[in-house]
Design a protein around this motif. Structure first.
Motif, PDB file in Angstrom:
ATOM      1  N   THR A 575       0.933  -1.314   0.103  1.00  0.00           N
ATOM      2  CA  THR A 575      -0.047  -0.149   0.045  1.00  0.00           C
ATOM      3  C   THR A 575       0.884   1.428  -0.085  1.00  0.00           C
ATOM      4  OG1 THR A 575      -0.125   0.123   2.263  1.00  0.00           O
ATOM      5  CG2 THR A 575      -1.592  -1.131   1.291  1.00  0.00           C
ATOM      6  N   THR A 576       0.422   2.370  -0.234  1.00  0.00           N
ATOM      7  CA  THR A 576       1.043   3.478  -0.028  1.00  0.00           C
ATOM      8  C   THR A 576       1.768   3.882   1.169  1.00  0.00           C
ATOM      9  OG1 THR A 576      -0.623   4.511  -1.837  1.00  0.00           O
ATOM     10  CG2 THR A 576       0.724   6.094  -0.618  1.00  0.00           C
ATOM     11  N   MET A 577       1.092   3.609   2.120  1.00  0.00           N
ATOM     12  CA  MET A 577       1.608   3.944   3.468  1.00  0.00           C
ATOM     13  C   MET A 577       2.778   2.814   3.790  1.00  0.00           C
ATOM     14  SD  MET A 577       1.622   5.383   6.375  1.00  0.00           S
ATOM     15  CE  MET A 577       0.127   6.553   5.981  1.00  0.00           C
ATOM     16  N   GLU A 578       2.413   1.670   3.529  1.00  0.00           N
ATOM     17  CA  GLU A 578       3.669   0.802   3.567  1.00  0.00           C
ATOM     18  C   GLU A 578       4.848   1.141   2.477  1.00  0.00           C
ATOM     19  OE1 GLU A 578       1.268  -3.694   4.226  1.00  0.00           O
ATOM     20  OE2 GLU A 578       1.784  -3.008   2.091  1.00  0.00           O
ATOM     21  N   GLN A 579       4.605   1.532   1.388  1.00  0.00           N
ATOM     22  CA  GLN A 579       5.924   2.127   0.805  1.00  0.00           C
ATOM     23  C   GLN A 579       6.622   3.230   1.444  1.00  0.00           C
ATOM     24  OE1 GLN A 579       5.244   2.620  -3.593  1.00  0.00           O
ATOM     25  NE2 GLN A 579       4.073   0.896  -3.827  1.00  0.00           N
TER      26      GLN A 579
END
Length: 687
Positions: A575-579
């Motif tokens: 996800t964007t947050m994980e990236q």
């Protein structure tokens, strides 16, 4: 001067008379003109069997304008052309080019020839005839609306009229003109372009007269190329430091002039030189309120004559095409003068060089007037701009400098320059247009850059650069095609690409770890033997030859086949947050590495500065021993000792002692204090 004006008026009268007669007598179709020539095989309109129908018609028109018979034209060509140019395979096209160049050299001496519809039609029909010059070519004569011209014909005929195109940028100009017509030039687009070019020339003359009358004082004889900021709806803003002033910006072929706007008048102009060698640089710049960098609509000018850079802003509601246009034409003048300074060009040759820039700017003004494309790359239509960016552009400019230098010899050879084998020069056509002061016949450059039946050195340099540029474009297309999104995906691709190197690293680590003692013994023995026999250089040579042979055999076996695609296993999507967290973690790790690197450097600094400690004493002793070893032992023994130390450290006989040595080494390293430092602007000392 009076004699020259009378001669010019006489030529203009003759050409106008011939053009008028042709218009009155040629109100019939192209086919009727062809039939008249077929049935009148004598006199001026004689049929030439070597030429195609279209070429015969064009040569007939040329003979009328030149006031000579077609037989005389052919006889003159045969007398001045070389044997290779008169060979059967190229005779028709070479003879056609000879007639066209002679006719254009005369027709362009008429002021306002670009606005003449017969001139526009004639030059376009010359391109059509060039594509089918020989008798065995297509006999089709419906050229008024159905036929279109290709890039090769355009690149031979258009640069023969320097106003319309030049050798270096004609291919880019053709692409712009044929954007909406499938890569073929129609007469409708060509006619509109010449009309816009004629308006640009008249605008330049009008601007020069009106600005001089309004009070602008130029300190030398200059041509005004562009003016902006005269309308309140489109101001030009000058930023110097924290001050901002609206005003009028004027570009000449030597400098920039900015006149700040007062209530009803303009201030005395500030001059920003482009002709002098002041280490100038012109580049795009961001501007915004209170020094912020928000809007990409400005140009920055820097030179050693200014205490701080000058920034010119060109506000517009959307995009930055207005800024891009000004950036391109300002750089064109600057690059032209750099070219002149580098090659020490003077006199009429200097005027010729500047004329090339002037005509290039006029052409992009015409393109802007047509609004053919909203995303025009202006720099590709300007000679010196384009060469500054094109791979191999420096070779083109070197060739151009050699051509200009050779013109000094051509000026002394009147017979060559008037033979009709050369196109008209840039300076000659600007003089005919009234954009430069009258020059005597002895001082004119009488030859251009196109020669009948052959490619000049400049054309060959341009073609070679274009081929290289196309290869670079193809390479860039492959780069754009393999870009992927996502940090994890890019890491997976990189890991796959580096797999051979990682496997080699794993092999060396395995040998040094002595996981398989027999393999490690063989590897160490072979390596020591190579080092002892001083074969290390030969080993590197063999490795390079192996890679070259592998690439050659692969190229031969895979010739014409596409490269095998590399299969990469896509990692689980993030996800964007994980990236973001992954990037933050990578940044933290990078920061730790930088900190560790700084600590190492500070410890080494402490050792060099001999901070009192046992570590310093031991370091001094080790350095002395190493110095004696290097001085008295052969290099191959030192290499063998270093290699054995690294690769036998984990062998069974040395494992215990190596562990003790590494422990003592770490203790010694930890005992070294870090040298202190002080952050600038902070009174607190860091240790």
């Amino acid at each position: 001067m009076a004699m020259m004006n009378k001669t010019r008026d006489l030529i203009q009268g003759i050409v106008r008379e011939k053009s008028l007669k042709w218009v009155l007598s040629r109100r019939t179709s192209f086919e009727d003109e062809y039939e008249e020539m077929r049935h009148s095989p004598s006199g001026r309109r004689k049929w030439i069997s070597d030429l195609s129908p279209v070429a015969n018609v064009i040569v007939g028109r040329c003979s009328q304008i030149l006031n000579v018979t077609m037989d005389e034209l052919q006889s003159n060509f045969n007398s001045v052309a070389s044997d290779t140019k008169k060979s059967s395979s190229n005779y028709a096209r070479n003879f056609l080019e000879y007639c066209c160049f002679r006719t254009l050299a005369l027709s362009t001496q008429v002021s306002g020839h670009l606005s003449d519809k017969t001139f526009r039609r004639l030059t376009f029909d010359m391109m059509l005839a060039w594509e089918a010059p020989a008798a065995e070519s297509q006999p089709t004569l419906k050229v008024d609306k159905e036929r279109t011209a290709g890039v090769e014909a355009f690149s031979r005929i258009a640069p023969a009229i320097p106003t319309i195109a030049d050798v270096i940028t004609c291919f880019n100009l053709f692409e712009v003109l044929t954007t909406s017509t499938g890569g073929r030039l129609t007469f409708a687009v060509y006619e509109k372009y010449l009309g816009a070019l004629d308006r640009a020339i008249k605008k330049m003359k009008t601007q020069t007269e009106s600005l001089l009358l309004s009070g602008l004082r130029l300190h030398r004889e200059e041509r005004i190329l562009e003016v902006d900021g005269t309308l309140t709806t489109q101001p030009v803003l000058e930023h110097i430091g924290t001050s901002t002033w609206p005003g009028r910006l004027t570009l000449t072929d030597h400098a920039l002039y900015f006149e700040a706007l007062r209530v009803v008048t303009f201030d005395k102009p500030k001059v920003y030189e482009l002709a002098d060698d002041l280490k100038q640089s012109i580049k795009p710049e961001l501007t915004g309120p209170w020094g912020s960098r928000l809007f990409d609509k400005a140009v920055m000018y820097k030179s050693i004559s200014l205490s701080e850079p000058m920034i010119m802003e060109f506000p517009e509601l959307t995009g930055h095409s207005r800024r891009d246009y000004w950036l391109a034409i300002m750089r064109e003048v600057l690059y032209a003068h750099r070219f002149i300074q580098k090659h020490e060009i003077e006199g009429v040759e200097k005027e010729e060089t500047l004329s090339k820039s002037v005509l290039g700017i006029l052409r992009i003004q015409a393109i802007r007037d047509l609004l053919l494309s909203a995303a025009i790359k202006y720099e590709t239509l300007l000679m010196f701009n384009f060469c500054n960016q094109l791979p191999g552009g420096d070779n083109i400019l070197e060739t151009l400098a050699n051509v200009i230098a050779s013109r000094r010899l051509d000026r002394t050879n009147q017979s060559t320059s008037r033979s009709g084998m050369y196109s008209i020069s840039t300076l000659g056509i600007l003089s005919n247009l009234g954009l430069v002061s009258q020059v005597s016949t002895e001082d004119k450059l009488l030859v251009g850059e196109i020669v009948v039946g052959e490619l000049t050195s400049l054309e060959r340099a341009v073609n070679e650069a274009r081929i290289n540029y196309k290869q670079l474009e193809k390479a860039q297309a492959t780069i754009d095609g393999v870009k992927v999104d996502g940090l994890d995906t890019n890491f997976a691709v990189m890991k796959k690409l580096l797999r051979p190197m990682l496997q080699l690293g794993d092999f060396l680590i395995s040998m040094a770890s002595w996981d398989e003692p027999i393999k490690s013994i063989v590897f160490c023995s072979l390596s020591c033997f190579i080092i002892f026999r001083e074969w290390l250089g030969y080993a590197v040579v063999m490795l390079l030859l192996f890679l070259a042979i592998f690439m050659l055999l692969t190229r031969i076996s895979n010739q014409g086949k596409p490269i095998d695609q590399l299969k990469v296993k896509v990692p689980p999507s993030m996800t964007t947050m994980e990236q973001i967290l992954a990037v933050q973690n990578a940044i933290s790790q990078l920061e730790e590495l930088v900190q560790d690197g700084n600590i190492i450097l500070l410890k080494l600094r402490a050792l060099l500065l001999a901070v009192p400690s046992q570590a310093t004493d031991r370091a001094i002793l080790v350095l002395v021993l190493l110095a004696f070893a290097v001085a008295f032992l052969p290099i191959k023994f030192l290499l063998i000792m270093a290699f054995l130390e690294i690769f036998t450290r984990n062998s069974p006989p040395r494992r215990v002692s190596s562990e003790k040595f590494m422990r003592r080494f770490r203790e010694w390293w930890f005992s070294i204090p870090a040298a202190p430092f002080l952050l600038d602007g902070n009174d607190k000392k860091k240790k």
